[in-house]
Design a protein around this motif. Structure first.
Motif, PDB file in Angstrom:
ATOM      1  N   ALA A  18       0.814  -1.214   0.000  1.00 16.34           N
ATOM      2  CA  ALA A  18       0.000   0.000   0.000  1.00 16.34           C
ATOM      3  C   ALA A  18       0.847   1.263   0.000  1.00 16.34           C
ATOM      4  N   ASP A  19       2.107   1.168   0.459  1.00 18.60           N
ATOM      5  CA  ASP A  19       2.972   2.348   0.539  1.00 18.60           C
ATOM      6  C   ASP A  19       3.734   2.616  -0.754  1.00 18.60           C
ATOM      7  N   LYS A  66      -2.744   3.987  -8.789  1.00 14.23           N
ATOM      8  CA  LYS A  66      -3.534   4.028  -7.567  1.00 14.23           C
ATOM      9  C   LYS A  66      -4.816   4.792  -7.882  1.00 14.23           C
ATOM     10  N   HIS A  82      -8.586   4.156  -3.436  1.00 15.04           N
ATOM     11  CA  HIS A  82      -7.198   3.770  -3.163  1.00 15.04           C
ATOM     12  C   HIS A  82      -6.902   2.320  -3.558  1.00 15.04           C
ATOM     13  N   SER A  83      -7.720   1.769  -4.441  1.00 12.70           N
ATOM     14  CA  SER A  83      -7.385   0.449  -4.975  1.00 12.70           C
ATOM     15  C   SER A  83      -6.143   0.569  -5.843  1.00 12.70           C
ATOM     16  N   CYS A  84      -5.544  -0.555  -6.133  1.00  6.80           N
ATOM     17  CA  CYS A  84      -4.206  -0.573  -6.736  1.00  6.80           C
ATOM     18  C   CYS A  84      -4.199  -1.474  -7.960  1.00  6.80           C
ATOM     19  N   ALA A 124      -7.676  -1.552  -1.556  1.00 12.45           N
ATOM     20  CA  ALA A 124      -6.736  -0.958  -0.605  1.00 12.45           C
ATOM     21  C   ALA A 124      -6.517  -1.889   0.578  1.00 12.45           C
ATOM     22  N   GLU A 125      -7.584  -2.570   0.999  1.00  9.68           N
ATOM     23  CA  GLU A 125      -7.465  -3.492   2.126  1.00  9.68           C
ATOM     24  C   GLU A 125      -6.496  -4.622   1.810  1.00  9.68           C
ATOM     25  N   SER A 148      -3.994  -4.501  -0.353  1.00  7.87           N
ATOM     26  CA  SER A 148      -2.636  -3.953  -0.455  1.00  7.87           C
ATOM     27  C   SER A 148      -2.034  -3.669   0.914  1.00  7.87           C
ATOM     28  N   ARG A 149      -2.894  -3.452   1.925  1.00  3.95           N
ATOM     29  CA  ARG A 149      -2.389  -3.220   3.285  1.00  3.95           C
ATOM     30  C   ARG A 149      -2.023  -4.526   3.992  1.00  3.95           C
TER      31      ARG A 149
END
Length: 220
Positions: free
Chosen positions: A149-150, A189, A194-196, A210-211, A213-214
């Protein structure tokens, strides 16, 4: 020698403390939630473990493992993760199938067996989910990771570990082709949620939330 239940408690407390190192102690309610049991049962067990010198327990202030309690927790984790490696490498289990079996095998009380198993497997440093395997002395070397996510668009990394090891999450990763060792490139992104968008191994793309990716760790 701690019972199976006591080992489970010590392991759970260690992992909860590891997840939130800024907290002074682990609360009874967090332990009860992690072990899916009643707070009253947790209180009784904490008192027993305290009497054995395995943790420091102060009502309403949470608990901390003593050095001896941490040693038991890390050795239990070591056995669990070595058995997971064995199940995947030698018996053909998938990474989403090993946890429950390893939960049973981790309570085997034979240091010699675990030394032999470690040697047989070639002294692995990581389990099938990318988690570090503690040494027999309790020492644990944590690889340097970044959360996926980063990463920013254009950055790349190799999928090295997963934070969420639940069966549904691992099965989802299987379905979208995200396995440890996969080479990932962040293509975009999405501002809305914030999906990837990822390129996997240079040959396919996928969109993850996003969840997700975290819950993925990468190395450069």
């Amino acid at each position: 020698m701690p019972s199976h239940t006591e080992e489970n408690y010590l392991k759970a407390i260690y992992k909860l403390a590891e997840a939130e190192p800024e907290q002074a102690g682990v609360s009874t309610n967090r332990i009860a939630a992690a072990l899916d049991t009643r707070a009253a049962s947790v209180t009784d067990m904490l008192r027993r473990l305290s009497e054995k010198g395995l943790l420091a327990y102060e009502r309403y202030r949470g608990v901390q493992l003593t050095d001896e309690g941490q040693k038991v927790a890390l050795l239990t984790i070591r056995k669990h993760r070595l058995w997971e490696v064995f199940l995947v490498q030698q018996l053909g289990f998938h990474w989403d199938e090993v946890h429950e079996v390893a939960e049973e095998l981790e309570h085997v009380q034979s240091p010699l067996l675990m030394r032999r198993l470690d040697a047989f497997l070639g002294f692995p440093a990581l389990d099938p989910h990318g988690d570090p395997i503690p040494g027999e002395d309790g020492a644990i070397r944590r690889p340097s990771h970044r959360l996926l996510a980063d990463l920013c668009p254009g950055e790349r990394g190799v999928l090295a570990a997963v934070k969420n090891t639940s069966v549904p999450f691992l099965q989802y990763l299987n379905k979208v082709g995200l396995q440890l060792g996969a080479h990932l490139e962040v293509l975009d992104k999405i501002e809305f949620d914030h999906s990837c968008e990822l390129r996997i191994n240079q040959d396919r793309t996928t969109l993850i939330s996003a969840e997700v990716s975290r819950n993925l760790f990468v190395t450069e």
